[in-house]
Enzyme design. Structure first.
Site, mmCIF file in Angstrom:
data_model
loop_
_atom_site.group_PDB
_atom_site.id
_atom_site.type_symbol
_atom_site.label_atom_id
_atom_site.label_comp_id
_atom_site.label_asym_id
_atom_site.label_seq_id
_atom_site.Cartn_x
_atom_site.Cartn_y
_atom_site.Cartn_z
ATOM 1 N N LYS A 194 1.483 -39.564 41.103
ATOM 2 C CA LYS A 194 1.843 -39.779 39.692
ATOM 3 C C LYS A 194 0.868 -38.975 38.831
ATOM 4 O O LYS A 194 -0.261 -39.387 38.625
ATOM 5 C CB LYS A 194 1.748 -41.276 39.368
ATOM 6 N N GLU A 269 -12.192 -42.718 41.422
ATOM 7 C CA GLU A 269 -13.136 -41.731 40.880
ATOM 8 C C GLU A 269 -13.057 -41.883 39.367
ATOM 9 O O GLU A 269 -12.034 -41.561 38.764
ATOM 10 C CB GLU A 269 -12.725 -40.334 41.355
ATOM 11 N N CYS A 302 -15.346 -35.694 34.051
ATOM 12 C CA CYS A 302 -15.963 -36.993 34.310
ATOM 13 C C CYS A 302 -17.451 -36.819 34.586
ATOM 14 O O CYS A 302 -18.232 -37.732 34.412
ATOM 15 C CB CYS A 302 -15.253 -37.694 35.453
ATOM 16 N N GLU A 399 -18.682 -43.046 27.598
ATOM 17 C CA GLU A 399 -18.153 -41.719 27.931
ATOM 18 C C GLU A 399 -17.274 -41.223 26.787
ATOM 19 O O GLU A 399 -16.297 -41.877 26.417
ATOM 20 C CB GLU A 399 -17.327 -41.808 29.216
HETATM 21 P P1 ADP Z 1 -7.422 -41.311 29.988
HETATM 22 O O1 ADP Z 1 -7.829 -42.554 29.258
HETATM 23 O O2 ADP Z 1 -8.502 -40.322 30.071
HETATM 24 O O3 ADP Z 1 -6.091 -40.755 29.589
HETATM 25 P P2 ADP Z 1 -6.471 -42.911 32.080
HETATM 26 O O4 ADP Z 1 -7.387 -43.622 32.986
HETATM 27 O O5 ADP Z 1 -5.763 -43.681 31.021
HETATM 28 O O6 ADP Z 1 -7.271 -41.715 31.485
HETATM 29 O O7 ADP Z 1 -5.351 -42.145 32.894
HETATM 30 C C1 ADP Z 1 -5.507 -41.590 34.173
HETATM 31 C C2 ADP Z 1 -4.226 -41.786 34.936
HETATM 32 O O8 ADP Z 1 -3.985 -43.185 35.050
HETATM 33 C C3 ADP Z 1 -2.972 -41.210 34.278
HETATM 34 O O9 ADP Z 1 -2.125 -40.684 35.287
HETATM 35 C C4 ADP Z 1 -2.325 -42.430 33.648
HETATM 36 O O10 ADP Z 1 -0.928 -42.314 33.502
HETATM 37 C C5 ADP Z 1 -2.674 -43.498 34.652
HETATM 38 N N1 ADP Z 1 -2.664 -44.885 34.116
HETATM 39 C C6 ADP Z 1 -2.945 -45.299 32.863
HETATM 40 N N2 ADP Z 1 -2.813 -46.639 32.759
HETATM 41 C C7 ADP Z 1 -2.447 -47.093 33.983
HETATM 42 C C8 ADP Z 1 -2.173 -48.384 34.530
HETATM 43 N N3 ADP Z 1 -2.243 -49.478 33.800
HETATM 44 N N4 ADP Z 1 -1.840 -48.460 35.835
HETATM 45 C C9 ADP Z 1 -1.788 -47.344 36.604
HETATM 46 N N5 ADP Z 1 -2.024 -46.109 36.147
HETATM 47 C C10 ADP Z 1 -2.354 -45.971 34.858
#
Ligand code: ADP
Length: 495
Positions: A194, A269, A302, A399
């Protein structure tokens, strides 16, 4: 002058991109699509299928079948390795196209994507291809004290974990896909990937290249969509054996909760607030090193060296040097020739990063340069150097994920380790000194998964990467990554 866009890139972005499930290109079950914008303008770049729970369901079914009865596990390790190697070759053959898609979707300079992201992604597949034939168990001499006189033959097998869900971020979209897919495939797993909703294009293109390389149907499935729907469904799915996540610490904690239902294996990570430490005896290159540590990829790393510590009597000079470099950085669209720093990835990130800049100002920090948005179109932020911070400020503790460094002086080797370790994160650290004993002594004291001495942001497929503390669980790359994608089985026979 703008980099000339490849015809294949124009064609790729001209029509809606679909999901890749069971070797087929398909629309989302809902029929919905979403837009990915060009971050240098905010204009729509492409339309993408918006996968959600039902599509994850289809993809997990395909990956399950490909793992349980399918061809992947039946291939010899050598054949699997050859296919993985071919993926690396195809990435290099399509390097310009992939770098352009990455630059357009993420905003990073085309030249950087072409020189770093794409070759590193190819190298990761080439490196992991070699591991497919080198996954081994042990033979173990056992004693079994309650069965005197009995003879045994015991050995371990390293087997794939099974169906793996992989959720990746938007800062290095193609490279993060490679870090995840390479070891998972080398170890014989099947995958549902994903990509981040902000940057889905190169993962979708990679799915096509993987099929071309000979990855059998169902072995790699790519479901584009949002985190709260597609990502959450994947993390919670009872038929998924492992979830590998790269992203924010906040979402990492949600993944852990979601994974609890079937206690799937989890590797994470996550974020960082990495210290970069310049001693008084550092060579002049430390100045450019400190600037690169934070400004590379617009600070959207990161492992960004976002806390700069400089020994007191070089503080003014080193910080002035970093400020000078910050002021000289040419901001512009990633596809503009000569651009050194592109826009942040999204409007959300622009608001988040400028929110941090406001909070720093409100708390009394001084912006020696930068401190605001750049221009009024696209998501640009000026490279920023903050001083007069205190260890409790939000800009020092959290961060930011943008081109913002906080700089503070330190006195001696004795006090720097505690200051550097004063963070809930532990991903990376940099040390700049010509005294190699001092460097190694400090490297030992730092609670971080990666320590760079007289360099920063040096990555290699063979080096394990991951975090201490709240920066994550497990390691990517290197042979350590293989361990995270295998289970160990102990077999004992009485002779
Ligand atoms: P950022 O805040 O830097 O955008 P995220 O941690 O939100 O980073 O996103 C990293 C990945 O996690 C993306 O692919 C996002 O779609 C996914 N993501 C965000 N929220 C969820 C969730 N609740 N469950 C699973 N995956 C998620």
């Amino acid at each position: 002058m703008t980099v000339t866009t490849e015809r294949s890139v124009e064609e790729f972005t001209a029509s809606p991109r679909q999901l890749f499930i069971d070797g087929q290109w398909v629309d989302a079950a809902s029929g919905r699509t979403f837009e990915t914008p060009d971050p240098s303008t905010g204009d729509t770049l492409a339309h993408i299928a918006e996968g959600d729970t039902e599509d994850i369901e289809r993809a997990v079914r395909a990956a399950r079948r490909a793992f349980d009865d399918g061809p992947w596990g039946r291939l010899t390790a050598s054949d699997r390795g050859r296919i993985i190697w071919k993926i690396g070759d195809l990435i290099l053959e399509h390097a310009d196209e992939l770098a352009q898609l990455e630059s357009l979707d993420n905003g990073k300079p085309f030249a950087v994507a072409r020189a770093a992201d794409v070759p590193l992604a190819a190298d990761l597949f080439h490196y992991m291809a070699g591991w497919a034939t080198k996954i081994e168990g042990n033979t173990i001499n056992i004693s079994v004290p309650y069965m005197p006189g009995a003879n045994f033959h015991s050995y371990t097998l390293r087997e794939p974990v099974g169906v793996v869900g992989q959720i990746i971020p938007w800062n290095f979209p193609l490279l993060m896909a490679a870090w995840k897919l390479g070891p998972a495939l080398a170890a014989g797993n099947t995958v549902i990937l994903k990509p981040a909703e902000q940057t889905p294009l190169t993962a979708v293109r990679l799915a096509g290249l993987m099929a071309e390389a000979g990855i059998p149907d169902g072995v790699v499935n790519v479901v584009t969509g949002f985190g709260e729907t597609a990502g959450a469904a994947l993390a919670a799915h009872p038929q998924v054996d492992k979830i590998a996540f790269t992203g924010s610490t906040e979402v990492g904690k949600l993944i852990v909760h979601a994974a609890a239902g079937n206690l799937k294996k989890v590797t994470l990570e996550l974020g960082g607030k990495s210290p970069n430490i310049v001693f008084e005896d550092a060579s002049p290159e430390a100045v450019a090193g400190a600037a690169n540590a934070i400004f590379f990829n617009h600070g959207q790393c990161c492992v960004a060296g976002s806390r700069l510590f400089v020994q007191q009597n070089r503080f003014d000079e080193v910080v002035a040097g970093v400020v000078e470099i910050a002021k000289s950085i040419k901001l512009g669209p990633g596809m503009e020739e000569g651009t050194q720093m592109g826009p942040l990835v999204s409007d959300e990130q622009l608001r988040r990063v400028t929110g941090f800049l406001d909070s720093g100002r409100d708390d009394g920090a001084t912006a020696l340069t930068g401190g605001t948005r750049y221009g009024d179109k696209g998501y640009f932020v000026e490279p920023t150097v903050l001083t007069n911070t205190t260890p409790d400020m939000k800009v020092v503790r959290e961060e930011i994920f943008g081109p913002v460094v906080v700089a503070a002086p330190f006195q001696s080797l004795d006090d720097i380790a505690a200051a550097a370790n004063d963070s809930e994160y532990g991903l990376g650290a940099g040390i700049w000194t010509q005294d190699i004993s001092k460097a190694h002594a400090l490297a030992k004291k730092l609670r971080a998964g990666t320590v760079w001495i007289n360099c920063y942001n040096v990555f290699d497929a063979s080096l394990p990467f991951g975090g201490y503390k709240q920066s994550g669980w497990g390691r990517e790359m290197g042979h350590e990554a293989l361990e995270a994608y295998t289970e160990v089985k102990a077999v004992t026979a009485q002779l």
